[in-house]
Design a protein around this motif. Structure first.
Motif, PDB file in Angstrom:
ATOM      1  N   CYS A 133       0.844  -1.192   0.000  1.00  0.00           N
ATOM      2  CA  CYS A 133       0.000   0.000   0.000  1.00  0.00           C
ATOM      3  C   CYS A 133       0.883   1.247   0.000  1.00  0.00           C
ATOM      4  CB  CYS A 133      -0.859   0.068   1.272  1.00  0.00           C
ATOM      5  SG  CYS A 133      -1.910  -1.360   1.498  1.00  0.00           S
ATOM      6  N   GLY A 134       0.338   2.318  -0.522  1.00  0.00           N
ATOM      7  CA  GLY A 134       0.983   3.632  -0.425  1.00  0.00           C
ATOM      8  C   GLY A 134       2.370   3.645  -1.043  1.00  0.00           C
ATOM      9  N   THR A 135       3.289   4.257  -0.321  1.00  0.00           N
ATOM     10  CA  THR A 135       4.658   4.390  -0.797  1.00  0.00           C
ATOM     11  C   THR A 135       5.299   3.036  -1.081  1.00  0.00           C
ATOM     12  OG1 THR A 135       5.150   6.569   0.072  1.00  0.00           O
ATOM     13  CG2 THR A 135       6.941   5.001   0.139  1.00  0.00           C
ATOM     14  N   ALA A 136       4.996   2.044  -0.255  1.00  0.00           N
ATOM     15  CA  ALA A 136       5.580   0.706  -0.473  1.00  0.00           C
ATOM     16  C   ALA A 136       5.132   0.152  -1.832  1.00  0.00           C
ATOM     17  CB  ALA A 136       5.167  -0.226   0.664  1.00  0.00           C
TER      18      ALA A 136
ATOM     19  N   SER B   2       6.360  -3.918   3.107  1.00  0.00           N
ATOM     20  CA  SER B   2       5.795  -3.115   4.182  1.00  0.00           C
ATOM     21  C   SER B   2       6.897  -2.623   5.106  1.00  0.00           C
ATOM     22  CB  SER B   2       4.776  -3.948   4.980  1.00  0.00           C
ATOM     23  OG  SER B   2       4.302  -3.215   6.083  1.00  0.00           O
ATOM     24  N   GLN B   3       6.944  -1.357   5.341  1.00  0.00           N
ATOM     25  CA  GLN B   3       7.917  -0.804   6.288  1.00  0.00           C
ATOM     26  C   GLN B   3       7.618  -1.353   7.673  1.00  0.00           C
ATOM     27  OE1 GLN B   3       9.675   1.053   9.292  1.00  0.00           O
ATOM     28  NE2 GLN B   3       7.554   1.705   9.066  1.00  0.00           N
ATOM     29  N   SER B   4       6.380  -1.175   8.106  1.00  0.00           N
ATOM     30  CA  SER B   4       6.013  -1.529   9.482  1.00  0.00           C
ATOM     31  C   SER B   4       5.871  -3.038   9.663  1.00  0.00           C
ATOM     32  CB  SER B   4       4.683  -0.871   9.841  1.00  0.00           C
ATOM     33  OG  SER B   4       3.662  -1.335   8.960  1.00  0.00           O
TER      34      SER B   4
ATOM     35  N   THR C 276       0.788  -3.429   8.476  1.00  0.00           N
ATOM     36  CA  THR C 276      -0.330  -2.860   7.710  1.00  0.00           C
ATOM     37  C   THR C 276      -1.401  -3.935   7.477  1.00  0.00           C
ATOM     38  OG1 THR C 276       1.140  -1.280   6.675  1.00  0.00           O
ATOM     39  CG2 THR C 276      -0.910  -1.745   5.509  1.00  0.00           C
TER      40      THR C 276
ATOM     41  N   VAL D  65       5.549   9.951   9.803  1.00  0.00           N
ATOM     42  CA  VAL D  65       4.471   9.268   9.073  1.00  0.00           C
ATOM     43  C   VAL D  65       4.834   9.125   7.590  1.00  0.00           C
ATOM     44  CG1 VAL D  65       2.097   9.577   8.242  1.00  0.00           C
ATOM     45  CG2 VAL D  65       2.605   9.815  10.676  1.00  0.00           C
ATOM     46  N   ALA D  66       5.426  10.153   7.026  1.00  0.00           N
ATOM     47  CA  ALA D  66       5.814  10.091   5.614  1.00  0.00           C
ATOM     48  C   ALA D  66       7.039   9.182   5.471  1.00  0.00           C
ATOM     49  CB  ALA D  66       6.140  11.487   5.111  1.00  0.00           C
ATOM     50  N   SER D  67       6.891   8.162   4.680  1.00  0.00           N
ATOM     51  CA  SER D  67       7.971   7.186   4.522  1.00  0.00           C
ATOM     52  C   SER D  67       9.006   7.724   3.533  1.00  0.00           C
ATOM     53  CB  SER D  67       7.360   5.881   4.002  1.00  0.00           C
ATOM     54  OG  SER D  67       8.331   4.881   3.946  1.00  0.00           O
TER      55      SER D  67
ATOM     56  N   GLN E 218      13.477  -0.138   0.311  1.00  0.00           N
ATOM     57  CA  GLN E 218      12.596  -1.138  -0.331  1.00  0.00           C
ATOM     58  C   GLN E 218      12.990  -1.352  -1.793  1.00  0.00           C
ATOM     59  OE1 GLN E 218       8.990   0.962   0.592  1.00  0.00           O
ATOM     60  NE2 GLN E 218       8.639  -0.151   2.497  1.00  0.00           N
TER      61      GLN E 218
ATOM     62  N   LEU F 238       2.344  11.892  -3.741  1.00  0.00           N
ATOM     63  CA  LEU F 238       1.785  11.386  -2.473  1.00  0.00           C
ATOM     64  C   LEU F 238       2.402  12.123  -1.285  1.00  0.00           C
ATOM     65  CD1 LEU F 238       0.084   9.393  -0.793  1.00  0.00           C
ATOM     66  CD2 LEU F 238       1.994   7.793  -0.897  1.00  0.00           C
ATOM     67  N   LYS F 239       3.728  12.269  -1.326  1.00  0.00           N
ATOM     68  CA  LYS F 239       4.408  12.905  -0.201  1.00  0.00           C
ATOM     69  C   LYS F 239       3.916  14.332  -0.010  1.00  0.00           C
ATOM     70  CE  LYS F 239       6.030  10.131   1.081  1.00  0.00           C
ATOM     71  NZ  LYS F 239       6.533   8.786   1.246  1.00  0.00           N
TER      72      LYS F 239
ATOM     73  N   GLU G  36       0.394  14.284   1.481  1.00  0.00           N
ATOM     74  CA  GLU G  36       0.410  13.823   2.872  1.00  0.00           C
ATOM     75  C   GLU G  36       0.814  14.893   3.865  1.00  0.00           C
ATOM     76  OE1 GLU G  36       3.133  10.358   2.787  1.00  0.00           O
ATOM     77  OE2 GLU G  36       1.707   9.497   4.188  1.00  0.00           O
TER      78      GLU G  36
END
Ligand code: M6R
Length: 369
Positions: A56-59, A103-105, A108, A154-156, A163, A241-242, A245
Protein backbone atom coordinates in the motif's frame (compact mmCIF):
# COMPACT_ATOMS: atom_id res chain seq x y z
CA UNK A 1 15.59 10.79 18.98
CA UNK A 2 15.85 13.59 16.44
CA UNK A 3 19.53 14.19 17.14
CA UNK A 4 19.50 17.92 16.38
CA UNK A 5 17.25 17.69 13.31
CA UNK A 6 14.10 19.85 13.21
CA UNK A 7 11.94 16.77 12.54
CA UNK A 8 12.18 13.00 12.30
CA UNK A 9 11.48 13.33 8.61
CA UNK A 10 14.51 15.61 8.15
CA UNK A 11 16.65 13.11 10.04
CA UNK A 12 15.28 10.18 8.07
CA UNK A 13 15.82 11.87 4.68
CA UNK A 14 19.42 12.52 5.74
CA UNK A 15 19.70 8.78 6.44
CA UNK A 16 18.67 7.71 2.94
CA UNK A 17 22.27 6.93 1.90
CA UNK A 18 22.82 4.65 4.92
CA UNK A 19 19.43 3.00 4.43
CA UNK A 20 20.55 1.87 0.99
CA UNK A 21 24.12 0.96 2.00
CA UNK A 22 22.95 -1.04 5.02
CA UNK A 23 20.39 -2.92 2.95
CA UNK A 24 23.08 -3.95 0.44
CA UNK A 25 25.64 -4.88 3.12
CA UNK A 26 26.31 -8.60 3.50
CA UNK A 27 24.35 -9.46 0.37
CA UNK A 28 27.07 -9.01 -2.24
CA UNK A 29 29.98 -11.45 -2.42
CA UNK A 30 32.68 -11.27 -5.08
CA UNK A 31 30.53 -9.04 -7.24
CA UNK A 32 27.52 -11.39 -7.04
CA UNK A 33 24.27 -10.87 -5.17
CA UNK A 34 23.52 -13.65 -2.72
CA UNK A 35 20.90 -13.02 -0.08
CA UNK A 36 21.69 -15.40 2.79
CA UNK A 37 18.05 -15.35 4.01
CA UNK A 38 17.01 -16.93 0.71
CA UNK A 39 19.33 -19.95 0.95
CA UNK A 40 17.48 -23.14 0.18
CA UNK A 41 14.83 -21.44 -1.99
CA UNK A 42 16.52 -21.97 -5.37
CA UNK A 43 13.93 -24.54 -6.51
CA UNK A 44 11.14 -22.15 -5.61
CA UNK A 45 12.71 -19.36 -7.68
CA UNK A 46 13.32 -21.69 -10.62
CA UNK A 47 9.73 -22.92 -10.54
CA UNK A 48 7.81 -19.63 -10.54
CA UNK A 49 6.21 -18.18 -13.65
CA UNK A 50 4.95 -14.95 -12.15
CA UNK A 51 5.59 -12.50 -9.33
CA UNK A 52 2.80 -10.53 -7.76
CA UNK A 53 3.86 -7.58 -5.60
CA UNK A 54 1.35 -6.40 -3.01
CA UNK A 55 1.65 -3.32 -0.82
CA UNK A 56 0.00 0.00 0.00
CA UNK A 57 0.98 3.63 -0.42
CA UNK A 58 4.66 4.39 -0.80
CA UNK A 59 5.58 0.71 -0.47
CA UNK A 60 3.43 0.01 -3.55
CA UNK A 61 5.37 2.65 -5.49
CA UNK A 62 8.61 0.93 -4.47
CA UNK A 63 7.00 -2.23 -5.88
CA UNK A 64 6.28 -0.47 -9.17
CA UNK A 65 9.92 0.54 -9.44
CA UNK A 66 10.98 -3.01 -8.54
CA UNK A 67 8.88 -4.44 -11.35
CA UNK A 68 11.27 -3.01 -13.95
CA UNK A 69 14.26 -4.63 -12.26
CA UNK A 70 12.57 -7.99 -11.63
CA UNK A 71 11.49 -8.23 -15.25
CA UNK A 72 14.86 -7.11 -16.59
CA UNK A 73 17.15 -9.17 -14.38
CA UNK A 74 15.02 -12.16 -13.32
CA UNK A 75 12.91 -12.37 -16.50
CA UNK A 76 9.71 -13.12 -14.59
CA UNK A 77 6.50 -11.25 -15.41
CA UNK A 78 5.52 -8.97 -12.53
CA UNK A 79 2.22 -7.43 -11.52
CA UNK A 80 1.97 -4.85 -8.77
CA UNK A 81 -1.28 -4.54 -6.87
CA UNK A 82 -2.59 -2.52 -4.01
CA UNK A 83 -3.18 -5.03 -1.22
CA UNK A 84 -6.73 -3.87 -0.52
CA UNK A 85 -7.75 -4.18 -4.18
CA UNK A 86 -6.16 -7.58 -4.59
CA UNK A 87 -8.09 -9.30 -1.84
CA UNK A 88 -11.59 -8.27 -2.77
CA UNK A 89 -11.89 -10.00 -6.09
CA UNK A 90 -11.12 -13.51 -7.25
CA UNK A 91 -7.46 -13.28 -8.30
CA UNK A 92 -5.78 -16.05 -10.27
CA UNK A 93 -3.16 -17.59 -7.99
CA UNK A 94 -1.24 -20.84 -8.02
CA UNK A 95 1.91 -22.44 -6.64
CA UNK A 96 3.87 -20.88 -9.54
CA UNK A 97 3.06 -17.37 -8.32
CA UNK A 98 5.42 -15.78 -5.84
CA UNK A 99 3.66 -13.09 -3.86
CA UNK A 100 6.10 -10.44 -2.66
CA UNK A 101 4.69 -8.13 -0.01
CA UNK A 102 6.38 -4.85 0.89
CA UNK A 103 5.79 -3.12 4.18
CA UNK A 104 7.92 -0.80 6.29
CA UNK A 105 6.01 -1.53 9.48
CA UNK A 106 5.12 -5.13 8.74
CA UNK A 107 1.79 -4.44 10.45
CA UNK A 108 -0.33 -2.86 7.71
CA UNK A 109 -3.62 -4.72 7.97
CA UNK A 110 -4.52 -4.50 4.28
CA UNK A 111 -1.16 -6.02 3.32
CA UNK A 112 -1.25 -8.65 6.07
CA UNK A 113 -4.71 -9.84 5.03
CA UNK A 114 -3.62 -10.02 1.38
CA UNK A 115 -0.57 -12.13 2.33
CA UNK A 116 -2.74 -14.53 4.33
CA UNK A 117 -5.24 -14.72 1.49
CA UNK A 118 -2.51 -15.51 -1.05
CA UNK A 119 -1.05 -18.20 1.18
CA UNK A 120 -4.39 -19.86 1.74
CA UNK A 121 -4.76 -20.06 -2.03
CA UNK A 122 -1.48 -21.86 -2.49
CA UNK A 123 0.91 -19.06 -3.45
CA UNK A 124 4.37 -18.77 -1.88
CA UNK A 125 4.93 -15.52 -0.03
CA UNK A 126 8.03 -13.43 0.49
CA UNK A 127 8.02 -10.38 2.74
CA UNK A 128 10.19 -7.28 2.29
CA UNK A 129 9.96 -5.58 5.65
CA UNK A 130 11.83 -3.02 7.73
CA UNK A 131 10.71 -4.16 11.18
CA UNK A 132 12.29 -7.28 12.66
CA UNK A 133 9.79 -9.83 13.88
CA UNK A 134 6.70 -7.94 12.65
CA UNK A 135 3.49 -9.79 11.81
CA UNK A 136 3.74 -9.81 7.99
CA UNK A 137 7.21 -11.43 7.88
CA UNK A 138 6.04 -13.98 10.48
CA UNK A 139 3.14 -14.90 8.20
CA UNK A 140 5.38 -15.28 5.13
CA UNK A 141 7.42 -18.18 3.72
CA UNK A 142 10.54 -16.04 3.25
CA UNK A 143 11.82 -12.65 4.45
CA UNK A 144 14.21 -10.07 3.08
CA UNK A 145 14.66 -7.30 5.64
CA UNK A 146 15.39 -3.74 4.62
CA UNK A 147 17.90 -2.15 6.98
CA UNK A 148 16.71 1.45 6.97
CA UNK A 149 16.59 1.60 10.77
CA UNK A 150 13.47 2.74 12.65
CA UNK A 151 11.30 5.17 10.69
CA UNK A 152 9.23 7.48 12.89
CA UNK A 153 7.82 10.20 10.60
CA UNK A 154 4.47 9.27 9.07
CA UNK A 155 5.81 10.09 5.61
CA UNK A 156 7.97 7.19 4.52
CA UNK A 157 11.31 8.23 3.05
CA UNK A 158 14.38 6.18 3.92
CA UNK A 159 12.28 3.00 4.01
CA UNK A 160 11.23 3.69 0.40
CA UNK A 161 14.79 3.79 -0.94
CA UNK A 162 15.62 0.70 1.13
CA UNK A 163 12.60 -1.14 -0.33
CA UNK A 164 13.71 -0.39 -3.89
CA UNK A 165 17.20 -1.59 -2.96
CA UNK A 166 15.85 -4.84 -1.51
CA UNK A 167 13.76 -5.45 -4.64
CA UNK A 168 16.84 -4.93 -6.81
CA UNK A 169 18.83 -7.37 -4.68
CA UNK A 170 15.96 -9.85 -4.97
CA UNK A 171 15.85 -9.39 -8.76
CA UNK A 172 19.60 -9.99 -9.05
CA UNK A 173 19.46 -13.01 -6.73
CA UNK A 174 16.53 -14.60 -8.55
CA UNK A 175 18.02 -13.80 -11.97
CA UNK A 176 21.26 -15.55 -11.02
CA UNK A 177 19.46 -18.59 -9.58
CA UNK A 178 17.29 -18.89 -12.70
CA UNK A 179 20.39 -18.62 -14.88
CA UNK A 180 19.02 -15.70 -16.89
CA UNK A 181 21.36 -12.96 -15.69
CA UNK A 182 24.58 -12.53 -17.63
CA UNK A 183 27.82 -12.06 -15.71
CA UNK A 184 28.24 -8.63 -17.29
CA UNK A 185 24.75 -7.43 -16.41
CA UNK A 186 25.23 -8.71 -12.87
CA UNK A 187 28.62 -7.01 -12.49
CA UNK A 188 27.28 -3.69 -13.83
CA UNK A 189 24.27 -3.78 -11.53
CA UNK A 190 26.35 -4.67 -8.49
CA UNK A 191 28.75 -1.81 -9.21
CA UNK A 192 25.80 0.59 -9.48
CA UNK A 193 24.22 -0.78 -6.30
CA UNK A 194 27.43 -0.37 -4.37
CA UNK A 195 27.91 3.19 -5.63
CA UNK A 196 24.40 4.54 -5.32
CA UNK A 197 24.48 5.45 -1.60
CA UNK A 198 27.29 7.93 -2.28
CA UNK A 199 25.31 9.41 -5.15
CA UNK A 200 22.29 9.91 -2.87
CA UNK A 201 24.63 11.65 -0.44
CA UNK A 202 25.77 13.86 -3.33
CA UNK A 203 22.16 14.90 -4.05
CA UNK A 204 21.67 15.77 -0.38
CA UNK A 205 24.90 17.74 -0.27
CA UNK A 206 24.35 19.66 -3.51
CA UNK A 207 20.61 20.12 -3.96
CA UNK A 208 19.02 20.04 -0.49
CA UNK A 209 19.34 23.76 0.18
CA UNK A 210 18.11 24.90 -3.21
CA UNK A 211 15.19 22.45 -3.20
CA UNK A 212 14.11 23.58 0.26
CA UNK A 213 14.38 27.22 -0.86
CA UNK A 214 12.24 26.46 -3.91
CA UNK A 215 9.64 24.85 -1.64
CA UNK A 216 9.67 27.97 0.53
CA UNK A 217 8.89 30.19 -2.47
CA UNK A 218 6.02 27.92 -3.42
CA UNK A 219 4.25 27.86 -0.06
CA UNK A 220 1.09 29.41 -1.58
CA UNK A 221 0.85 26.96 -4.46
CA UNK A 222 -2.50 25.22 -4.71
CA UNK A 223 -1.55 22.32 -6.95
CA UNK A 224 1.62 20.62 -8.16
CA UNK A 225 1.91 18.05 -10.92
CA UNK A 226 4.65 15.42 -11.31
CA UNK A 227 5.62 13.72 -14.54
CA UNK A 228 7.86 10.72 -15.07
CA UNK A 229 8.35 7.93 -17.52
CA UNK A 230 9.55 4.32 -17.12
CA UNK A 231 11.02 4.05 -13.58
CA UNK A 232 10.43 7.79 -13.24
CA UNK A 233 6.68 7.23 -13.35
CA UNK A 234 6.31 5.63 -9.89
CA UNK A 235 8.70 8.31 -8.61
CA UNK A 236 6.27 10.96 -9.90
CA UNK A 237 3.49 9.19 -7.98
CA UNK A 238 5.65 9.09 -4.86
CA UNK A 239 6.47 12.81 -5.16
CA UNK A 240 2.77 13.62 -5.40
CA UNK A 241 1.79 11.39 -2.47
CA UNK A 242 4.41 12.90 -0.20
CA UNK A 243 3.27 16.42 -1.02
CA UNK A 244 -0.40 15.59 -0.36
CA UNK A 245 0.41 13.82 2.87
CA UNK A 246 2.43 16.44 4.64
CA UNK A 247 1.66 19.78 2.97
CA UNK A 248 -2.02 19.20 2.15
CA UNK A 249 -1.54 20.48 -1.37
CA UNK A 250 -3.34 18.93 -4.27
CA UNK A 251 -0.78 16.92 -6.20
CA UNK A 252 -0.94 14.36 -8.95
CA UNK A 253 1.63 12.18 -10.65
CA UNK A 254 1.34 11.14 -14.28
CA UNK A 255 3.15 8.96 -16.76
CA UNK A 256 4.68 11.55 -19.09
CA UNK A 257 3.43 9.69 -22.16
CA UNK A 258 -0.11 10.03 -20.86
CA UNK A 259 -0.06 13.85 -21.08
CA UNK A 260 -1.74 14.16 -24.45
CA UNK A 261 -4.33 11.59 -23.42
CA UNK A 262 -5.80 13.97 -20.89
CA UNK A 263 -3.67 15.61 -18.20
CA UNK A 264 -2.24 18.30 -20.50
CA UNK A 265 -5.66 19.97 -20.24
CA UNK A 266 -4.71 20.87 -16.66
CA UNK A 267 -1.77 23.00 -17.75
CA UNK A 268 -2.39 26.71 -17.44
CA UNK A 269 0.04 29.58 -16.98
CA UNK A 270 1.99 29.26 -13.74
CA UNK A 271 1.08 25.63 -13.01
CA UNK A 272 4.12 24.07 -11.31
CA UNK A 273 5.16 20.76 -12.86
CA UNK A 274 8.06 18.59 -11.72
CA UNK A 275 9.50 16.50 -14.53
CA UNK A 276 11.84 13.58 -13.89
CA UNK A 277 14.04 13.33 -16.96
CA UNK A 278 15.53 9.94 -17.94
CA UNK A 279 19.24 9.76 -18.56
CA UNK A 280 20.39 11.02 -21.96
CA UNK A 281 23.30 8.59 -21.64
CA UNK A 282 21.45 5.39 -20.66
CA UNK A 283 17.97 6.05 -22.09
CA UNK A 284 18.50 8.46 -25.00
CA UNK A 285 15.17 7.69 -26.65
CA UNK A 286 13.09 8.16 -23.52
CA UNK A 287 15.10 11.25 -22.65
CA UNK A 288 14.16 12.92 -25.94
CA UNK A 289 10.51 12.02 -25.53
CA UNK A 290 10.37 13.54 -22.06
CA UNK A 291 12.18 16.66 -23.26
CA UNK A 292 9.47 17.12 -25.90
CA UNK A 293 6.85 16.72 -23.16
CA UNK A 294 8.60 19.53 -21.32
CA UNK A 295 8.42 21.71 -24.43
CA UNK A 296 4.69 20.98 -24.75
CA UNK A 297 3.85 22.00 -21.21
CA UNK A 298 6.21 24.97 -21.27
CA UNK A 299 4.50 26.27 -24.39
CA UNK A 300 1.27 26.30 -22.36
CA UNK A 301 2.80 28.31 -19.57
CA UNK A 302 3.74 25.60 -17.05
CA UNK A 303 6.41 26.45 -14.51
CA UNK A 304 8.77 23.54 -15.11
CA UNK A 305 11.03 22.14 -12.42
CA UNK A 306 13.25 19.53 -13.91
CA UNK A 307 15.15 16.75 -12.16
CA UNK A 308 17.88 15.81 -14.59
CA UNK A 309 21.30 14.26 -14.71
CA UNK A 310 24.39 16.39 -14.35
CA UNK A 311 25.55 17.40 -17.80
CA UNK A 312 22.11 17.08 -19.44
CA UNK A 313 22.08 20.43 -21.26
CA UNK A 314 19.05 19.63 -23.42
CA UNK A 315 16.66 20.54 -20.60
CA UNK A 316 18.13 23.99 -19.96
CA UNK A 317 16.24 26.04 -22.56
CA UNK A 318 12.86 24.81 -21.28
CA UNK A 319 13.26 24.59 -17.53
CA UNK A 320 12.51 27.24 -14.92
CA UNK A 321 14.53 25.30 -12.36
CA UNK A 322 16.91 22.38 -12.74
CA UNK A 323 17.73 20.06 -9.85
CA UNK A 324 20.69 17.84 -10.60
CA UNK A 325 21.35 14.18 -9.88
CA UNK A 326 24.58 12.30 -10.68
CA UNK A 327 24.83 10.04 -13.70
CA UNK A 328 23.55 6.53 -12.89
CA UNK A 329 22.31 3.49 -14.81
CA UNK A 330 18.67 3.82 -15.90
CA UNK A 331 17.31 1.62 -13.11
CA UNK A 332 19.22 3.52 -10.44
CA UNK A 333 17.88 6.98 -11.22
CA UNK A 334 14.76 6.52 -9.06
CA UNK A 335 16.92 6.23 -5.95
CA UNK A 336 18.38 9.65 -6.79
CA UNK A 337 15.42 11.49 -8.32
CA UNK A 338 13.20 10.78 -5.33
CA UNK A 339 15.50 12.61 -2.93
CA UNK A 340 14.67 16.17 -4.10
CA UNK A 341 10.98 15.23 -4.09
CA UNK A 342 11.17 14.17 -0.44
CA UNK A 343 13.04 17.38 0.40
CA UNK A 344 10.52 19.46 -1.54
CA UNK A 345 7.49 18.01 0.27
CA UNK A 346 9.19 18.51 3.61
CA UNK A 347 10.27 22.07 2.76
CA UNK A 348 6.77 23.02 1.70
CA UNK A 349 5.20 21.60 4.85
CA UNK A 350 7.77 23.51 6.92
CA UNK A 351 7.12 26.71 4.98
CA UNK A 352 3.41 26.33 5.76
CA UNK A 353 4.23 25.83 9.42
CA UNK A 354 2.76 22.32 9.50
CA UNK A 355 3.74 19.38 11.67
CA UNK A 356 5.97 17.53 9.25
CA UNK A 357 6.14 14.31 11.26
CA UNK A 358 2.49 13.99 12.25
CA UNK A 359 0.24 15.08 9.39
CA UNK A 360 -3.46 15.37 10.08
CA UNK A 361 -5.69 12.31 9.68
CA UNK A 362 -2.81 9.88 9.15
CA UNK A 363 -1.16 7.17 11.24
CA UNK A 364 2.34 5.76 10.78
CA UNK A 365 1.05 2.27 10.52
CA UNK A 366 -2.48 1.53 9.38
CA UNK A 367 -3.50 -1.47 11.44
CA UNK A 368 -7.17 -1.40 10.53
CA UNK A 369 -8.68 -2.31 7.18
O1 M6R B 1 4.17 0.18 6.85
P1 M6R B 1 3.81 0.08 5.39
O2 M6R B 1 5.00 0.18 4.51
O3 M6R B 1 3.01 -1.18 5.10
O4 M6R B 1 2.86 1.30 5.09
C1 M6R B 1 2.24 1.44 3.84
C2 M6R B 1 1.63 2.82 3.67
O5 M6R B 1 0.64 3.04 4.65
C3 M6R B 1 2.69 3.92 3.78
O6 M6R B 1 3.72 3.77 2.84
C4 M6R B 1 2.05 5.32 3.58
O7 M6R B 1 1.61 5.46 2.27
C5 M6R B 1 3.08 6.38 3.98
N1 M6R B 1 2.52 7.28 4.94
C6 M6R B 1 3.62 7.14 2.78
O8 M6R B 1 4.50 8.14 3.11
Amino acid sequence: EKGGWPSFMAKEVSEEPEAVANTVRGRVHDGIVEIPELDGLDDLFRGIHRILVIACGTAAYAGQVGKYALEQWARVPVDVELAHEFRYRDPVLDAGTLVVSISQSGETMDTLMAVKYARERGAKTLSICNTQGATIPRESDAIVYTHAGPEVAVASTKAFVAQITALYLLALHVGRVRGVLSADASADAVAELEGVADKIAWVLAHEQERTAQLAGWMADTRSVLFLGRHVGYPIALEGALKLKEISYIHAEGFAAGELKHGPIALIEPGQPVFVIVPSPVYSAQLHDKVVSNIQEIRARGARVIVIAEEGDAAVLPFADEVLRIPLAGALFEPLLAVVPLHIFAMGLAEAKGLDVDQPRNLAKSVTVE
